[in-house]
Design a protein around this motif. Structure first.
Motif, PDB file in Angstrom:
ATOM      1  N   SER A  82       8.504 -16.447  11.796  1.00 13.87           N
ATOM      2  CA  SER A  82       8.658 -15.066  12.278  1.00 13.87           C
ATOM      3  C   SER A  82       9.110 -14.140  11.137  1.00 13.87           C
ATOM      4  CB  SER A  82       9.652 -15.009  13.432  1.00 13.87           C
ATOM      5  OG  SER A  82      10.922 -15.477  13.004  1.00 13.87           O
ATOM      6  N   ASP A  83       9.963 -14.654  10.259  1.00 13.83           N
ATOM      7  CA  ASP A  83      10.401 -13.854   9.108  1.00 13.83           C
ATOM      8  C   ASP A  83       9.232 -13.580   8.170  1.00 13.83           C
ATOM      9  OD1 ASP A  83      13.007 -13.853  10.027  1.00 13.83           O
ATOM     10  OD2 ASP A  83      13.544 -15.658   8.893  1.00 13.83           O
ATOM     11  N   ARG A  84       8.401 -14.600   7.941  1.00 15.71           N
ATOM     12  CA  ARG A  84       7.241 -14.426   7.057  1.00 15.71           C
ATOM     13  C   ARG A  84       6.251 -13.426   7.647  1.00 15.71           C
ATOM     14  NH1 ARG A  84       7.922 -20.045   6.210  1.00 15.71           N
ATOM     15  NH2 ARG A  84       6.382 -20.527   7.802  1.00 15.71           N
ATOM     16  N   GLU A  85       6.078 -13.449   8.968  1.00 16.24           N
ATOM     17  CA  GLU A  85       5.144 -12.523   9.608  1.00 16.24           C
ATOM     18  C   GLU A  85       5.641 -11.081   9.520  1.00 16.24           C
ATOM     19  OE1 GLU A  85       4.637 -13.998  13.562  1.00 16.24           O
ATOM     20  OE2 GLU A  85       3.380 -15.691  12.910  1.00 16.24           O
ATOM     21  N   SER A  86       6.918 -10.866   9.811  1.00 16.66           N
ATOM     22  CA  SER A  86       7.446  -9.492   9.724  1.00 16.66           C
ATOM     23  C   SER A  86       7.446  -9.009   8.279  1.00 16.66           C
ATOM     24  CB  SER A  86       8.837  -9.407  10.333  1.00 16.66           C
ATOM     25  OG  SER A  86       9.761 -10.170   9.596  1.00 16.66           O
ATOM     26  N   LEU A  87       7.761  -9.906   7.355  1.00 12.23           N
ATOM     27  CA  LEU A  87       7.738  -9.540   5.939  1.00 12.23           C
ATOM     28  C   LEU A  87       6.313  -9.218   5.498  1.00 12.23           C
ATOM     29  CD1 LEU A  87       9.226  -9.319   3.232  1.00 12.23           C
ATOM     30  CD2 LEU A  87       8.817 -11.752   2.903  1.00 12.23           C
ATOM     31  N   GLY A  88       5.364 -10.020   5.937  1.00 14.19           N
ATOM     32  CA  GLY A  88       3.959  -9.777   5.588  1.00 14.19           C
ATOM     33  C   GLY A  88       3.468  -8.437   6.091  1.00 14.19           C
ATOM     34  N   SER A  89       3.769  -8.103   7.358  1.00 15.30           N
ATOM     35  CA  SER A  89       3.315  -6.813   7.891  1.00 15.30           C
ATOM     36  C   SER A  89       3.999  -5.655   7.165  1.00 15.30           C
ATOM     37  CB  SER A  89       3.559  -6.742   9.398  1.00 15.30           C
ATOM     38  OG  SER A  89       4.932  -6.814   9.679  1.00 15.30           O
ATOM     39  N   PHE A  90       5.266  -5.832   6.816  1.00 14.68           N
ATOM     40  CA  PHE A  90       5.983  -4.787   6.075  1.00 14.68           C
ATOM     41  C   PHE A  90       5.365  -4.573   4.691  1.00 14.68           C
ATOM     42  CE2 PHE A  90       9.192  -3.954   2.817  1.00 14.68           C
ATOM     43  CZ  PHE A  90       9.551  -2.679   3.181  1.00 14.68           C
ATOM     44  N   LEU A  91       5.129  -5.670   3.962  1.00 18.24           N
ATOM     45  CA  LEU A  91       4.600  -5.549   2.602  1.00 18.24           C
ATOM     46  C   LEU A  91       3.163  -5.034   2.584  1.00 18.24           C
ATOM     47  CD1 LEU A  91       6.096  -8.737   0.909  1.00 18.24           C
ATOM     48  CD2 LEU A  91       6.800  -6.369   0.598  1.00 18.24           C
TER      49      LEU A  91
END
Length: 163
Positions: free
Chosen positions: A117-126
Motif C-alpha cells: 500500500s505504501d508503494r502504491e501511494s508513493l507511485g501515484s504521488f511520484l
C-alpha cells in the motif's frame, strides 16, 4: 685599527636587561589576551553540534517550509518529490534521488521496508509529480494542497512503521 685602537674611547658593556618588564599595564593586557585566547580555544574544542534531525523530522520541516513558499508549480512539485525521495533515502536507505520514478518503483518492489500500500501511494504521488515536472501539467492550487497532504500522510505512516 692598529695604534688608533689605543686612542679610541670605548663604552663599557651595558648590564643585563630583564625580559619581563616592570610595566604592569603590559602584563595586564597580555594576560587578558592570553585568557581570551584560552577561552576561545576551549569553546572551539567543546562546542557541540546541533543534534541532527531524523529523516522524518527533516522531511516534515522541509514540507512546512515548502508550504510557506511561493514557488511556481513545476518547482513546487520538484521540491516536494525531492523531499519525499530524500526522506526515503534517509529513513529506509533506499536509493531514490539518482533514479527515475520507474527505476525507483521497480527497486522498491524488492525492498521489504515498504508495504504494498505504501508503494502504491508513493507511485501515484511520484507519477503525478512527474506529470507536472516533465509533461507541463498544470494542476490547480487545491491539487497542490492535496499533494502536500499526501506527502505528509505517507511520511507519517511510514515513520510509524519504521519506528
Amino acid at each position: 685599527a692598529g695604534a688608533s685602537l689605543n686612542d679610541m674611547v670605548l663604552r663599557d658593556i651595558k648590564g643585563a636587561v630583564p625580559l619581563i618588564t616592570k610595566n604592569w599595564t603590559l602584563r595586564i593586557v597580555g594576560s587578558v589576551f592570553f585568557s581570551g585566547f584560552l577561552c576561545w580555544l576551549y569553546l572551539l574544542v567543546t562546542k557541540r553540534r546541533k543534534p541532527k534531525r531524523s529523516p522524518h523530522e527533516q522531511a516534515m520541516y522541509d514540507i512546512t517550509a515548502l508550504r510557506g513558499s511561493n514557488l511556481e508549480v513545476q518547482q513546487f512539485y520538484t521540491s516536494l518529490s525531492d523531499i519525499v525521495r530524500h526522506y526515503l533515502e534517509g529513513q529506509f536507505h533506499i536509493t531514490a534521488t539518482g533514479q527515475t520514478t520507474r527505476e525507483f518503483l521497480n527497486a522498491a518492489k524488492k525492498n521489504t521496508h515498504l508495504e504494498q500500500s505504501d508503494r502504491e501511494s508513493l507511485g501515484s504521488f511520484l507519477v503525478a509529480a512527474d506529470l507536472v515536472k516533465f509533461a507541463r501539467y498544470e494542476p490547480g492550487s487545491k491539487v497542490n494542497d492535496d499533494a502536500i497532504h499526501l506527502a505528509e500522510v505517507f511520511i507519517q505512516e511510514t515513520a510509524e512503521v519504521a519506528a
